[in-house]
Design an enzyme around this catalytic site. Sequence first.
Site, PDB file in Angstrom:
ATOM      1  N   THR A 139      90.701  60.284 -48.114  1.00  0.00           N
ATOM      2  CA  THR A 139      90.227  58.906 -47.929  1.00  0.00           C
ATOM      3  C   THR A 139      89.621  58.373 -49.224  1.00  0.00           C
ATOM      4  OG1 THR A 139      88.132  59.789 -47.119  1.00  0.00           O
ATOM      5  CG2 THR A 139      89.774  59.219 -45.466  1.00  0.00           C
ATOM      6  N   ALA A 177      79.075  60.487 -54.312  1.00  0.00           N
ATOM      7  CA  ALA A 177      79.770  59.920 -53.166  1.00  0.00           C
ATOM      8  C   ALA A 177      81.050  59.276 -53.658  1.00  0.00           C
ATOM      9  CB  ALA A 177      78.892  58.888 -52.475  1.00  0.00           C
ATOM     10  N   LYS A 178      81.914  58.939 -52.698  1.00  0.00           N
ATOM     11  CA  LYS A 178      83.207  58.373 -53.076  1.00  0.00           C
ATOM     12  C   LYS A 178      83.053  57.064 -53.851  1.00  0.00           C
ATOM     13  CE  LYS A 178      86.129  60.952 -50.025  1.00  0.00           C
ATOM     14  NZ  LYS A 178      86.529  61.273 -48.689  1.00  0.00           N
ATOM     15  N   ARG A 179      81.893  56.421 -53.728  1.00  0.00           N
ATOM     16  CA  ARG A 179      81.710  55.146 -54.444  1.00  0.00           C
ATOM     17  C   ARG A 179      81.450  55.355 -55.945  1.00  0.00           C
ATOM     18  NH1 ARG A 179      77.172  56.107 -51.438  1.00  0.00           N
ATOM     19  NH2 ARG A 179      75.495  56.858 -52.761  1.00  0.00           N
ATOM     20  N   ASP A 180      81.071  56.587 -56.353  1.00  0.00           N
ATOM     21  CA  ASP A 180      80.788  56.820 -57.774  1.00  0.00           C
ATOM     22  C   ASP A 180      82.089  56.985 -58.542  1.00  0.00           C
ATOM     23  OD1 ASP A 180      78.013  56.888 -57.303  1.00  0.00           O
ATOM     24  OD2 ASP A 180      78.150  58.989 -56.694  1.00  0.00           O
TER      25      ASP A 180
END
Length: 278
Positions: A11, A251-254
């Site tokens: 994801t 996190a995936k946002r980084d």
Amino acid sequence: MFATRFAPSPTGYLHRGHAFSALTAFDAARRAGGRFVLRIEDIDATRSRPEYEAAILEDLAWLGLEWEQPVRRQSQHLADYHAAIDALRERGLVYRCFKTRKELDIGRAPHEPAVPYRGAPLAADEEAERLARGEAFAWRLSLDAAKRALGGFSGLAFVEEGAGPNGETGLIAVRPETAGDIVLARKDVGVAYHLAVVLDDALQGITHVIRGEDLFEAAHIQRLLQALLGLPTPTYRHHGLLVGPDGRRYAKRDKAQTLRELRAAGMTPDVLRAEMGL
Ligand code: GLU
């Protein structure tokens, strides 16, 4: 034989935190002369994307990992997971819950965590009516029925060789009540993560589950499902989460900390390992 796995969901791109987890599991398998399995947890069809899966394989190969073939993709085994739900259903352990998210959230302030849900099957005629109207429902595991089936939860435990977020280690008594009657399947997410994980861990002969401490609570639920489905219980080794210079976990946002960005910026697997103390 010692066997462990890395089980990412496609994801998003892998970041430093994933690399730490994957390398920790891989190194443990190597040290034990055991097996290392990669499993793609793509049951959430709305969020999983093939390009992320391709990137995961590429990034892990770059890190120097080798894994058994073929790679198991959960989306290709949905019928097996549904068969397990059917078996639980025949034993009266799951029920249809028609409550919508909105109904479940009544009276809850946005900052408050969701209250664990406990319910019961509807009367047969009301259920038939709602089904006839085409109302959506979730299959939930009944904790009351599970408790009866197992003769109580007191003997339920798992071995933690690492530690949970509060230092929990050793023989851990399972607290199934914390999560309430968990959802095993619903319309948008055909099969819940917990069910697929316990079935696959058993099928793949996983003896050691090595993963981040953010999944420690999941072990309680997964141990209960193992007991109900008659599956072996692996040993757990939850590890601390890697944090960035700002003290926050990756996190995936980084975006800048994804393995592909790091690689593009000239990072090498050896330097990355050294930075993570591996
Ligand atoms: N697929 C899960 C994740 O991406 C991990 C499952 C597990 O290790 O049990 O967070």
